[in-house]
Motif scaffolding. Structure first.
Motif: not given
Length: 461
Positions: A397-399, A295-299, A333-334, A419-420
């Motif tokens: 920005l969220l998506g 599992e990875v961290l969603d930034l 993270g991603v 986003l990053t």
């Protein structure tokens, strides 16, 4: 566990993350310092699973085109790669793994100083009647792709049913359409591509229908019927029979962590291994993990997610390789970026969907605009729909989701960078993006959406 003063690295899983880790560790440590043993239960190593639909559809010429580095090439670099060998048990306290040679049946233990788990993900296969019948295919590995192509040659037909309308489902629908099949896609969700919001998924469905692909939403598959020869002949969903000469499963994947769980390693809400930023498994000094099994961290949301993509697997493998060789690297993270296509339709997303934002308690606005890939007067300008989510109050920005024709998908990369960087939609409107009529309108579609989002944020307060 190594000998003559050497340390031994054992890698479980020989695809993107595992062999990236092995290769990077080898680059940084000579054979005299580090012995590397890698186990892979399949016939192939370091291949692009993402390319399988394009191989099946005839866009990619042959299986070998998908193999980035052969077993022989790895072995030539002093990596002891053992194909068709499955690791069946981890003894973490004893620092050893038990492996079985799938050809001979021989079992043996191999000790390690450092262990990398890159066991990937397994396709979701619900326990339905007929799901294991000949003619039902997954497309997770090169072996799967070869089996499907062999079946299409040996048992030619004209009707294909694809179960699941995610990335693999829509890409396989295109591949089978190109091979001359009548294609029906059955999906439990009302709209295809549930990684998008339903209003954007509807655009995908309408485009697929326009290409001659039949899509059936809200379809729960209950059974796969077989004929007198034992082969699949139809898929039953919602009480309706959909005739099929071939069935392809595209129901997604789950982290393959059964070995790790049996050894007591920590997994998260999605079943993936939990690591720190250096990809070291939490609570273990000598074990790392990467690729589709973690599992990875969603930034954007701050939550852990399972995102099985080759881009992440390769990056995580590089980080692991550096760390096991005594260097230091991190995987921060991603933001959840992904692109796909079905025929001429391009599909892209990054960040949060509406339900993701709601799920983490964010207040947001959502806007949708229609634009073109180039200046409207320039030949080849194609329509494009951009949806953007921004946080109320802050404008962060969220998506972003984009559906359109040529030139649509890779525009999502601007949003992924934004986003990053934690940018606001107002900051995006001021970005100095490249412009000329063959490439974009004066206002790039992503910036048009950002302007609309700025106004929505202001109006919401």
């Amino acid at each position: 566990m190594g000998h003559e003063g050497r340390k031994r690295l054992v890698v479980v899983g020989g695809d993107a993350a595992g062999m990236s880790a092995a290769s990077q560790a080898r680059r940084l440590s000579g054979p005299d310092e580090l012995e590397i043993v890698a186990f892979e239960r399949g016939h192939f190593t370091s291949y692009s699973a993402c390319g399988i639909p394009y191989w099946v559809g005839g866009d990619v010429d042959g299986r070998d085109a998908l193999i980035a580095r052969t077993a022989e090439e790895h072995r030539a670099r002093a990596i002891d790669l053992r194909l068709r060998t499955e690791v069946t048990e981890l003894d973490l306290d004893g620092q050893r793994v038990r492996a079985r040679d799938l050809e001979s049946g021989e079992e043996y233990w191999t000790g390690y100083d450092r262990l990398v788990l890159a066991t990937g993900a397994r396709p979701v296969r619900p326990p339905l009647s007929g799901i294991d019948a000949p003619g039902v295919h997954g497309v997770q590995t090169l072996d799967d792709g070869q089996a499907l192509l062999d079946a299409l040659e040996e048992h030619p037909g004209r009707r294909a049913v694809v179960v699941g309308a995610g990335y693999i489902g829509v890409e396989m629908a295109e591949a089978l359409l190109k091979r001359g099949y009548e294609v029906t896609v059955l999906d439990l969700a009302e709209e295809p591509m549930s990684t998008l919001d339903p209003d954007m998924g509807r655009l995908v469905r309408e485009a697929m229908n326009g290409m001659g692909i039949t899509t059936v939403g809200g379809a729960r598959v209950t059974e796969i019927l077989t004929g007198g020869d034992g082969r699949a002949r139809a898929v039953v969903a919602g009480g309706t029979e959909y005739p099929a000469d071939v069935v392809v499963l595209g129901l997604g994947v789950a982290p393959e962590t059964s070995l790790a769980r049996a050894a007591g390693l920590p997994t998260g809400a999605h079943g993936g291994l939990l690591t720190d930023l250096s990809m070291r498994v939490r609570g273990r000094e000598d074990v790392w993990a990467g690729g589709d099994c973690v599992e990875v961290l969603d930034l954007v949301s701050g939550r852990e997610r399972h995102i099985p993509l080759g881009t992440h697997a390769n990056k995580q493998g590089q980080v692991i390789g550096a760390n096991v060789a005594g260097g230091y690297g991190t995987f921060p993270g991603v933001v959840g970026t992904a692109v796909s296509k079905v025929c001429s339709l391009e599909i892209a997303r990054t960040g949060l969907r509406e339900r993701d934002a709601q799920g983490v308690g964010l207040r947001f606005v959502a806007v949708r605009i229609e634009s073109t890939s180039r200046s409207g007067y320039y030949p080849g300008a194609a329509p494009m729909t951009v949806k953007m989510l921004a946080e109320r109050g802050t404008g962060r920005l969220l998506g972003v989701q984009i559906v359109g024709r040529e030139g649509a998908a890779k525009r999502v990369d601007v949003a992924a960078v934004a986003l990053t960087a934690g940018m606001t939609v107002e900051q995006i409107t001021a970005l100095d993006l490249g412009y000329a009529p063959p490439f974009s309108p004066v206002w790039d579609p992503v910036q048009i959406a950002a302007r609309r989002a700025v106004k929505a944020v202001r109006d919401a307060d």
